[in-house]
Design a protein around this motif. Sequence first.
Motif, PDB file in Angstrom:
ATOM      1  N   GLY A   1      -3.414  -3.299  14.335  1.00  0.00           N
ATOM      2  CA  GLY A   1      -3.075  -2.730  15.621  1.00  0.00           C
ATOM      3  C   GLY A   1      -4.260  -2.426  16.513  1.00  0.00           C
ATOM      4  O   GLY A   1      -4.097  -1.923  17.612  1.00  0.00           O
ATOM      5  N   GLU A   2      -5.477  -2.714  16.050  1.00  0.00           N
ATOM      6  CA  GLU A   2      -6.657  -2.375  16.829  1.00  0.00           C
ATOM      7  C   GLU A   2      -6.787  -3.278  18.056  1.00  0.00           C
ATOM      8  O   GLU A   2      -7.191  -2.835  19.118  1.00  0.00           O
ATOM      9  N   TYR A   3      -6.454  -4.563  17.904  1.00  0.00           N
ATOM     10  CA  TYR A   3      -6.598  -5.529  18.982  1.00  0.00           C
ATOM     11  C   TYR A   3      -5.263  -6.181  19.299  1.00  0.00           C
ATOM     12  O   TYR A   3      -4.419  -6.334  18.430  1.00  0.00           O
ATOM     13  N   PHE A   4      -5.132  -6.621  20.544  1.00  0.00           N
ATOM     14  CA  PHE A   4      -3.954  -7.367  20.953  1.00  0.00           C
ATOM     15  C   PHE A   4      -4.222  -8.858  20.781  1.00  0.00           C
ATOM     16  O   PHE A   4      -5.344  -9.320  20.937  1.00  0.00           O
TER      17      PHE A   4
ATOM     18  N   MET B   1       8.999  -5.372  10.542  1.00  0.00           N
ATOM     19  CA  MET B   1       7.697  -4.970  11.084  1.00  0.00           C
ATOM     20  C   MET B   1       7.860  -4.579  12.552  1.00  0.00           C
ATOM     21  O   MET B   1       8.697  -5.104  13.256  1.00  0.00           O
ATOM     22  N   TYR B   2       7.035  -3.672  12.999  1.00  0.00           N
ATOM     23  CA  TYR B   2       7.125  -3.059  14.318  1.00  0.00           C
ATOM     24  C   TYR B   2       5.959  -3.561  15.164  1.00  0.00           C
ATOM     25  O   TYR B   2       4.822  -3.595  14.691  1.00  0.00           O
ATOM     26  N   TYR B   3       6.250  -3.951  16.400  1.00  0.00           N
ATOM     27  CA  TYR B   3       5.240  -4.495  17.304  1.00  0.00           C
ATOM     28  C   TYR B   3       5.286  -3.826  18.669  1.00  0.00           C
ATOM     29  O   TYR B   3       6.362  -3.430  19.130  1.00  0.00           O
ATOM     30  N   GLN B   4       4.139  -3.758  19.290  1.00  0.00           N
ATOM     31  CA  GLN B   4       4.042  -3.404  20.700  1.00  0.00           C
ATOM     32  C   GLN B   4       3.758  -4.707  21.436  1.00  0.00           C
ATOM     33  O   GLN B   4       2.806  -5.418  21.112  1.00  0.00           O
ATOM     34  N   VAL B   5       4.609  -5.038  22.416  1.00  0.00           N
ATOM     35  CA  VAL B   5       4.498  -6.272  23.173  1.00  0.00           C
ATOM     36  C   VAL B   5       4.387  -5.916  24.647  1.00  0.00           C
ATOM     37  O   VAL B   5       5.211  -5.168  25.171  1.00  0.00           O
TER      38      VAL B   5
ATOM     39  N   GLU C   1       3.827 -14.746  29.634  1.00  0.00           N
ATOM     40  CA  GLU C   1       2.597 -14.524  28.874  1.00  0.00           C
ATOM     41  C   GLU C   1       2.594 -13.066  28.409  1.00  0.00           C
ATOM     42  O   GLU C   1       2.927 -12.159  29.194  1.00  0.00           O
ATOM     43  N   ILE C   2       2.219 -12.852  27.158  1.00  0.00           N
ATOM     44  CA  ILE C   2       2.206 -11.503  26.595  1.00  0.00           C
ATOM     45  C   ILE C   2       0.926 -11.279  25.792  1.00  0.00           C
ATOM     46  O   ILE C   2       0.165 -12.205  25.538  1.00  0.00           O
ATOM     47  N   GLU C   3       0.755 -10.051  25.371  1.00  0.00           N
ATOM     48  CA  GLU C   3      -0.178  -9.694  24.319  1.00  0.00           C
ATOM     49  C   GLU C   3       0.585  -8.755  23.402  1.00  0.00           C
ATOM     50  O   GLU C   3       1.461  -8.010  23.846  1.00  0.00           O
ATOM     51  N   TYR C   4       0.297  -8.843  22.117  1.00  0.00           N
ATOM     52  CA  TYR C   4       1.026  -8.011  21.157  1.00  0.00           C
ATOM     53  C   TYR C   4       0.086  -7.528  20.068  1.00  0.00           C
ATOM     54  O   TYR C   4      -0.980  -8.079  19.839  1.00  0.00           O
ATOM     55  N   ARG C   5       0.542  -6.476  19.414  1.00  0.00           N
ATOM     56  CA  ARG C   5      -0.151  -5.983  18.228  1.00  0.00           C
ATOM     57  C   ARG C   5       0.881  -5.322  17.325  1.00  0.00           C
ATOM     58  O   ARG C   5       1.910  -4.816  17.782  1.00  0.00           O
ATOM     59  N   ARG C   6       0.598  -5.364  16.066  1.00  0.00           N
ATOM     60  CA  ARG C   6       1.452  -4.677  15.102  1.00  0.00           C
ATOM     61  C   ARG C   6       1.077  -3.207  15.111  1.00  0.00           C
ATOM     62  O   ARG C   6      -0.109  -2.862  15.152  1.00  0.00           O
ATOM     63  N   VAL C   7       2.074  -2.349  15.078  1.00  0.00           N
ATOM     64  CA  VAL C   7       1.851  -0.910  15.092  1.00  0.00           C
ATOM     65  C   VAL C   7       2.675  -0.274  13.973  1.00  0.00           C
ATOM     66  O   VAL C   7       3.654  -0.857  13.512  1.00  0.00           O
ATOM     67  N   PRO C   8       2.289   0.917  13.525  1.00  0.00           N
ATOM     68  CA  PRO C   8       3.065   1.581  12.471  1.00  0.00           C
ATOM     69  C   PRO C   8       4.471   1.916  12.946  1.00  0.00           C
ATOM     70  O   PRO C   8       4.681   2.277  14.095  1.00  0.00           O
ATOM     71  N   CYS C   9       5.427   1.778  12.056  1.00  0.00           N
ATOM     72  CA  CYS C   9       6.803   2.181  12.355  1.00  0.00           C
ATOM     73  C   CYS C   9       6.878   3.694  12.414  1.00  0.00           C
ATOM     74  O   CYS C   9       6.209   4.391  11.640  1.00  0.00           O
ATOM     75  N   THR C  10       7.694   4.178  13.320  1.00  0.00           N
ATOM     76  CA  THR C  10       7.825   5.629  13.478  1.00  0.00           C
ATOM     77  C   THR C  10       9.293   6.035  13.523  1.00  0.00           C
ATOM     78  O   THR C  10       9.670   6.901  14.274  1.00  0.00           O
TER      79      THR C  10
END
Length: 183
Positions: free
Chosen positions: A4-7, A59-63, A118-127
Amino acid sequence: MLEGEYFTNSRATYYGSPDDYGTPTGACGFGEYGRKMNWYDGRVAGVSGLWRNGADCGMYYQVKCKIPELCDANGAFLVATDQGYGDRTDFVMSPQAFSRLGRNQNASAELKKHGTVEIEYRRVPCTFMGNVLFHIKESSSNPGYLAVVILNLNGKYDVTAVEMWQKGQQRWEPLRRVYGGSV
């Protein structure tokens, strides 16, 4: 590199469904849990290269989309519940999840006109609320077969192994992945 540090740059699209929540037949085997349950709320997507033979299920993502005048700065948070392919995309999102990419309702409608963005994404912890949540598959009606689907694992880790305590043998027995989120 920490998770989750980088997109990562990619593309996303969406698929149609009458209620905007997505399909209950995703490859992860979540059924209706992959659509409307409180912790997903329709924020689901099929993933392509991230699929890893179903290891990405849940898995949980921020997009975040990359059209500044239309896109919300925080993007959408969503859960991988299916395997899906689009036009060079990593995410095929439910209409509900895709709409959350926009700044407001008008921006979301405009994004849908683009179809693929066009997007950028990263995996993030589930909450999600609670701890590990699973359900027993209907196919477990055979007395010699038990199938469970892991729906929710809070935190940032993959499920790499599942074991079940065998009381009669007094030992842990490893389960195997059948498909998607099913073990």
